[in-house]
Design a protein around this motif. Structure first.
Motif, PDB file in Angstrom:
ATOM      1  N   PHE A   1      23.880 -10.644 -10.550  1.00 45.45           N
ATOM      2  CA  PHE A   1      23.031 -11.532 -11.343  1.00 45.45           C
ATOM      3  C   PHE A   1      21.561 -11.393 -10.917  1.00 45.45           C
ATOM      4  CE2 PHE A   1      27.154 -13.659 -11.714  1.00 45.45           C
ATOM      5  CZ  PHE A   1      27.174 -14.045 -13.042  1.00 45.45           C
ATOM      6  N   GLU A   2      21.339 -11.452  -9.608  1.00 38.87           N
ATOM      7  CA  GLU A   2      19.958 -11.435  -9.123  1.00 38.87           C
ATOM      8  C   GLU A   2      19.231 -10.148  -9.503  1.00 38.87           C
ATOM      9  OE1 GLU A   2      17.313 -11.054  -5.046  1.00 38.87           O
ATOM     10  OE2 GLU A   2      19.337 -11.898  -4.863  1.00 38.87           O
ATOM     11  N   TYR A   3      19.839  -9.013  -9.182  1.00 37.11           N
ATOM     12  CA  TYR A   3      19.105  -7.759  -9.381  1.00 37.11           C
ATOM     13  C   TYR A   3      19.103  -7.301 -10.834  1.00 37.11           C
ATOM     14  CZ  TYR A   3      18.468  -7.795  -4.424  1.00 37.11           C
ATOM     15  OH  TYR A   3      18.081  -8.172  -3.155  1.00 37.11           O
ATOM     16  N   GLY A   4      20.110  -7.686 -11.588  1.00 38.18           N
ATOM     17  CA  GLY A   4      20.048  -7.439 -13.030  1.00 38.18           C
ATOM     18  C   GLY A   4      18.917  -8.239 -13.647  1.00 38.18           C
ATOM     19  N   PHE A   5      18.806  -9.510 -13.243  1.00 38.83           N
ATOM     20  CA  PHE A   5      17.743 -10.384 -13.732  1.00 38.83           C
ATOM     21  C   PHE A   5      16.371  -9.851 -13.345  1.00 38.83           C
ATOM     22  CE2 PHE A   5      14.917 -14.061 -12.861  1.00 38.83           C
ATOM     23  CZ  PHE A   5      14.850 -14.614 -14.135  1.00 38.83           C
ATOM     24  N   ARG A   6      16.208  -9.484 -12.083  1.00 30.72           N
ATOM     25  CA  ARG A   6      14.903  -9.009 -11.620  1.00 30.72           C
ATOM     26  C   ARG A   6      14.491  -7.719 -12.325  1.00 30.72           C
ATOM     27  NH1 ARG A   6      14.870  -9.577  -5.095  1.00 30.72           N
ATOM     28  NH2 ARG A   6      12.794  -8.653  -5.428  1.00 30.72           N
ATOM     29  N   ALA A   7      15.471  -6.860 -12.618  1.00 30.66           N
ATOM     30  CA  ALA A   7      15.160  -5.631 -13.354  1.00 30.66           C
ATOM     31  C   ALA A   7      14.724  -5.954 -14.778  1.00 30.66           C
ATOM     32  CB  ALA A   7      16.372  -4.701 -13.366  1.00 30.66           C
ATOM     33  N   GLY A   8      15.381  -6.946 -15.395  1.00 30.33           N
ATOM     34  CA  GLY A   8      14.987  -7.349 -16.743  1.00 30.33           C
ATOM     35  C   GLY A   8      13.586  -7.929 -16.778  1.00 30.33           C
ATOM     36  N   VAL A   9      13.249  -8.723 -15.747  1.00 29.58           N
ATOM     37  CA  VAL A   9      11.892  -9.270 -15.656  1.00 29.58           C
ATOM     38  C   VAL A   9      10.879  -8.136 -15.524  1.00 29.58           C
ATOM     39  CG1 VAL A   9      10.322 -10.661 -14.243  1.00 29.58           C
ATOM     40  CG2 VAL A   9      12.655 -11.467 -14.662  1.00 29.58           C
ATOM     41  N   GLU A  10      11.219  -7.130 -14.723  1.00 28.10           N
ATOM     42  CA  GLU A  10      10.324  -5.987 -14.555  1.00 28.10           C
ATOM     43  C   GLU A  10      10.134  -5.227 -15.871  1.00 28.10           C
ATOM     44  OE1 GLU A  10       7.818  -3.048 -13.116  1.00 28.10           O
ATOM     45  OE2 GLU A  10       8.277  -5.058 -12.369  1.00 28.10           O
ATOM     46  N   GLN A  11      11.201  -5.141 -16.668  1.00 20.85           N
ATOM     47  CA  GLN A  11      11.088  -4.497 -17.983  1.00 20.85           C
ATOM     48  C   GLN A  11      10.075  -5.251 -18.842  1.00 20.85           C
ATOM     49  OE1 GLN A  11      12.588  -1.713 -19.089  1.00 20.85           O
ATOM     50  NE2 GLN A  11      11.893  -1.825 -21.209  1.00 20.85           N
ATOM     51  N   ALA A  12      10.123  -6.574 -18.785  1.00 19.85           N
ATOM     52  CA  ALA A  12       9.161  -7.386 -19.538  1.00 19.85           C
ATOM     53  C   ALA A  12       7.750  -7.189 -18.996  1.00 19.85           C
ATOM     54  CB  ALA A  12       9.554  -8.855 -19.460  1.00 19.85           C
ATOM     55  N   ALA A  13       7.625  -7.123 -17.676  1.00 18.70           N
ATOM     56  CA  ALA A  13       6.296  -6.939 -17.073  1.00 18.70           C
ATOM     57  C   ALA A  13       5.670  -5.624 -17.526  1.00 18.70           C
ATOM     58  CB  ALA A  13       6.414  -6.974 -15.546  1.00 18.70           C
ATOM     59  N   ARG A  14       6.489  -4.583 -17.609  1.00 19.58           N
ATOM     60  CA  ARG A  14       5.978  -3.285 -18.049  1.00 19.58           C
ATOM     61  C   ARG A  14       5.509  -3.354 -19.496  1.00 19.58           C
ATOM     62  NH1 ARG A  14      10.791   0.546 -15.420  1.00 19.58           N
ATOM     63  NH2 ARG A  14      10.275   0.091 -13.223  1.00 19.58           N
ATOM     64  N   GLU A  15       6.224  -4.084 -20.335  1.00 25.06           N
ATOM     65  CA  GLU A  15       5.823  -4.197 -21.740  1.00 25.06           C
ATOM     66  C   GLU A  15       4.577  -5.058 -21.889  1.00 25.06           C
ATOM     67  OE1 GLU A  15       8.756  -5.101 -24.630  1.00 25.06           O
ATOM     68  OE2 GLU A  15      10.255  -3.721 -23.804  1.00 25.06           O
ATOM     69  N   LYS A  16       4.470  -6.098 -21.078  1.00 29.30           N
ATOM     70  CA  LYS A  16       3.302  -6.982 -21.151  1.00 29.30           C
ATOM     71  C   LYS A  16       2.086  -6.355 -20.469  1.00 29.30           C
ATOM     72  CE  LYS A  16       4.121 -11.504 -20.602  1.00 29.30           C
ATOM     73  NZ  LYS A  16       4.663 -12.794 -20.039  1.00 29.30           N
ATOM     74  N   GLY A  17       2.346  -5.392 -19.595  1.00 34.89           N
ATOM     75  CA  GLY A  17       1.264  -4.774 -18.853  1.00 34.89           C
ATOM     76  C   GLY A  17       0.693  -5.690 -17.793  1.00 34.89           C
ATOM     77  N   GLU A  18       1.512  -6.637 -17.314  1.00 36.20           N
ATOM     78  CA  GLU A  18       1.076  -7.616 -16.325  1.00 36.20           C
ATOM     79  C   GLU A  18       2.197  -7.836 -15.310  1.00 36.20           C
ATOM     80  OE1 GLU A  18      -1.419 -10.346 -19.566  1.00 36.20           O
ATOM     81  OE2 GLU A  18       0.514 -11.002 -18.780  1.00 36.20           O
ATOM     82  N   PRO A  19       1.874  -7.971 -14.046  1.00 35.21           N
ATOM     83  CA  PRO A  19       2.926  -8.243 -13.060  1.00 35.21           C
ATOM     84  C   PRO A  19       3.496  -9.644 -13.244  1.00 35.21           C
ATOM     85  CG  PRO A  19       0.769  -8.421 -12.034  1.00 35.21           C
ATOM     86  CD  PRO A  19       0.529  -7.887 -13.426  1.00 35.21           C
ATOM     87  N   ILE A  20       4.790  -9.778 -12.953  1.00 36.06           N
ATOM     88  CA  ILE A  20       5.448 -11.082 -13.043  1.00 36.06           C
ATOM     89  C   ILE A  20       6.103 -11.375 -11.700  1.00 36.06           C
ATOM     90  CG2 ILE A  20       7.211 -12.464 -14.200  1.00 36.06           C
ATOM     91  CD1 ILE A  20       6.898 -10.694 -16.661  1.00 36.06           C
ATOM     92  N   THR A  21       5.756 -12.502 -11.113  1.00 34.68           N
ATOM     93  CA  THR A  21       6.329 -12.914  -9.837  1.00 34.68           C
ATOM     94  C   THR A  21       7.740 -13.457 -10.046  1.00 34.68           C
ATOM     95  OG1 THR A  21       4.161 -13.487  -8.937  1.00 34.68           O
ATOM     96  CG2 THR A  21       6.084 -14.500  -7.884  1.00 34.68           C
ATOM     97  N   VAL A  22       8.667 -13.067  -9.163  1.00 39.40           N
ATOM     98  CA  VAL A  22      10.028 -13.604  -9.201  1.00 39.40           C
ATOM     99  C   VAL A  22      10.303 -14.312  -7.880  1.00 39.40           C
ATOM    100  CG1 VAL A  22      12.486 -13.118  -9.497  1.00 39.40           C
ATOM    101  CG2 VAL A  22      10.783 -11.707 -10.690  1.00 39.40           C
ATOM    102  N   GLN A  23      10.417 -15.628  -7.925  1.00 35.33           N
ATOM    103  CA  GLN A  23      10.803 -16.405  -6.750  1.00 35.33           C
ATOM    104  C   GLN A  23      12.331 -16.392  -6.631  1.00 35.33           C
ATOM    105  OE1 GLN A  23       8.803 -20.290  -6.238  1.00 35.33           O
ATOM    106  NE2 GLN A  23       7.706 -19.866  -8.157  1.00 35.33           N
ATOM    107  N   VAL A  24      12.842 -16.161  -5.439  1.00 32.31           N
ATOM    108  CA  VAL A  24      14.292 -16.097  -5.220  1.00 32.31           C
ATOM    109  C   VAL A  24      14.667 -16.979  -4.044  1.00 32.31           C
ATOM    110  CG1 VAL A  24      16.257 -14.629  -4.636  1.00 32.31           C
ATOM    111  CG2 VAL A  24      14.425 -13.741  -6.115  1.00 32.31           C
ATOM    112  N   GLN A  25      15.668 -17.824  -4.261  1.00 27.97           N
ATOM    113  CA  GLN A  25      16.186 -18.628  -3.151  1.00 27.97           C
ATOM    114  C   GLN A  25      17.659 -18.934  -3.386  1.00 27.97           C
ATOM    115  OE1 GLN A  25      13.780 -21.964  -1.954  1.00 27.97           O
ATOM    116  NE2 GLN A  25      15.355 -22.779  -0.570  1.00 27.97           N
ATOM    117  N   TYR A  26      18.425 -18.987  -2.289  1.00 27.93           N
ATOM    118  CA  TYR A  26      19.860 -19.287  -2.345  1.00 27.93           C
ATOM    119  C   TYR A  26      20.122 -20.676  -1.779  1.00 27.93           C
ATOM    120  CZ  TYR A  26      21.180 -14.645  -3.865  1.00 27.93           C
ATOM    121  OH  TYR A  26      21.350 -13.512  -4.622  1.00 27.93           O
ATOM    122  N   ALA A  27      21.100 -21.354  -2.355  1.00 27.90           N
ATOM    123  CA  ALA A  27      21.450 -22.712  -1.933  1.00 27.90           C
ATOM    124  C   ALA A  27      22.510 -22.722  -0.842  1.00 27.90           C
ATOM    125  CB  ALA A  27      21.953 -23.514  -3.127  1.00 27.90           C
ATOM    126  N   ASN A  28      23.136 -21.557  -0.592  1.00 34.05           N
ATOM    127  CA  ASN A  28      24.252 -21.452   0.347  1.00 34.05           C
ATOM    128  C   ASN A  28      25.381 -22.416  -0.007  1.00 34.05           C
ATOM    129  OD1 ASN A  28      23.006 -19.447   2.007  1.00 34.05           O
ATOM    130  ND2 ASN A  28      21.730 -21.043   2.905  1.00 34.05           N
TER     131      ASN A  28
END
Length: 395
Positions: free
Chosen positions: A222-249
């Motif tokens: 889930f995490e890395y599929g999501f982050r890759a999808g966000v990166e795909q959007a960033a490339r299309e927008k031509g702008e970096p997108i920050t991804v905050q990640v945290q686990y609840a354990n």
């Protein structure tokens, strides 16, 4: 096999003949005059075949409501056989509004269709797994179904110790090749890529979040599929997108999910995707309180936040369970592994909230990306190593 056959061959053939003629005759029967029986007698001398057909029509008329019900059940359960199951949940329970609930709803549907009967045992902590599996064994069910990868060690051990009992585990492979264990997995990274793209394109702050339950192979997808999808959007927008990640354990601490999401929203995120079971309910609450967007997981969760939900990943656990039931009833059940991907339709997909937030332009682009993933033109990572190797994230 433990399946009970509830009708003889002769009875089955008879029922199929009645059902074949029931559909059209039932409607006609409602308008038949009261002297229908007399008309049958008058036409009895025409031909033996015609008389027999009319007699069958009369019989169908008398039993129309019951026959209609039988026909519906026959269509849903063509074998006429009922499979017994006992489901053992992980920590979330059957009302987790996510993964376990999807399996539970699939079993309910199968029971309504007459293809299965089931019971369930909820786990509240890891120490419950082994005793719950022992209790499930006492039920003498055709299949013991365990839901969630955390149950794999206990399920694998139970399968080894009870070779005559059939087991199915949802969300984990059959790692030790047990002949009586079916491991069912889903390409969660693929639809997570799609919602990551949507989150990235929708974000107005170019800052999104991911909240995981407990770190592991499954949630990594889930995490890395999501982050890759966000990166795909960033490339299309031509702008970096920050991804905050945290686990609840945890997979059931709603308060932890809410606290994590609150901080992410306060630190600039305007979309958060959760893959954390019951923890995600807290994430959704935070989205509503902060008037931000959220992405659901495993089932369509828009009812939890109609005005804040963008889209949900959908894992067709219920459909997979019903398919397993049908295959068992047909004598096709066997140990091994079964994986569902985006190419399998509703088994791995996404569900947009019907609030109109996501534009049609983005939806159309998502369909293009989906097909590119199916065709192998876009490679979606399942873990950090693959995400780095494929160039989606930096080391």
């Amino acid at each position: 096999m433990k399946i009970k056959n509830f009708m003889s061959i002769a009875a089955a053939l008879s029922l199929s003949l009645v059902l074949a003629s029931c559909g059209s005759n039932t409607e006609n029967a409602k308008n038949e005059p009261a002297d229908n029986e007399t008309k049958v007698e008058e036409k009895a001398d025409d031909t033996a075949d015609k008389a027999e057909e009319t007699e069958n029509t009369e019989e169908n008329t008398a039993d129309a409501p019951e026959e209609d019900k039988d026909e519906e059940e026959k269509a849903a359960n063509p074998t006429g056989e009922e499979v017994s199951l006992t489901m053992v949940t992980d920590f979330g329970g059957v009302n987790d509004k996510s993964f376990n609930q999807s399996a539970y709803e699939g079993l309910q549907k199968a029971e309504e269709e007459g293809s299965a009967k089931f019971d369930y045992i909820e786990s509240h902590k890891e120490a419950d797994f082994v005793p719950n599996l022992e209790s499930a064994l006492d039920s003498e069910s055709d299949i013991i179904l365990t839901v969630g990868y955390a149950l794999f060690p206990a399920t694998d051990e139970a399968a080894e110790e009870n070779p005559e009992q059939n087991y199915v585990i949802i969300d984990n492979a059959n790692e030790n090749d047990r002949e009586n264990l079916l491991g069912v997995t889903f390409a969660d990274h693929q639809n997570s890529f799609l919602v990551g793209y949507i989150a990235g394109m929708q974000s107005e702050t170019n800052n999104v979040g991911f909240v995981g339950g407990i770190k592991g192979v499954i949630v990594d997808r889930f995490e890395y599929g999501f982050r890759a999808g966000v990166e795909q959007a960033a490339r299309e927008k031509g702008e970096p997108i920050t991804v905050q990640v945290q686990y609840a354990n945890s997979f059931n601490d709603q308060a932890a999910g809410k606290n994590i999401a609150d901080r992410m929203y306060q630190e600039g995120a305007d979309v958060i995707f959760h893959a954390a079971g019951g923890v995600g309910i807290g994430v959704i609450e935070a989205a509503k309180e902060n008037d931000k967007w959220v992405v659901g997981v495993d089932r369509d969760q828009q009812d939890e936040a109609p005005d804040n939900m963008l889209v949900s990943t959908v894992k067709g656990v219920g459909d997979a369970v019903r398919q397993i039931i049908d295959e068992y009833a047909q004598g096709k059940f066997e140990g091994g592994e079964q994986t569902f991907t985006l190419a399998d339709g509703e088994a791995v997909t996404i569900a947009y909230a019907d609030n109109g937030i996501v534009s049609q332009e983005i939806k159309d682009k998502v369909e293009e990306i989906k097909q590119q993933i199916i065709d192998g033109k876009i490679e979606v990572p399942e873990n950090e190593e693959q995400a780095i190797d494929q160039g989606w994230i930096e080391k």
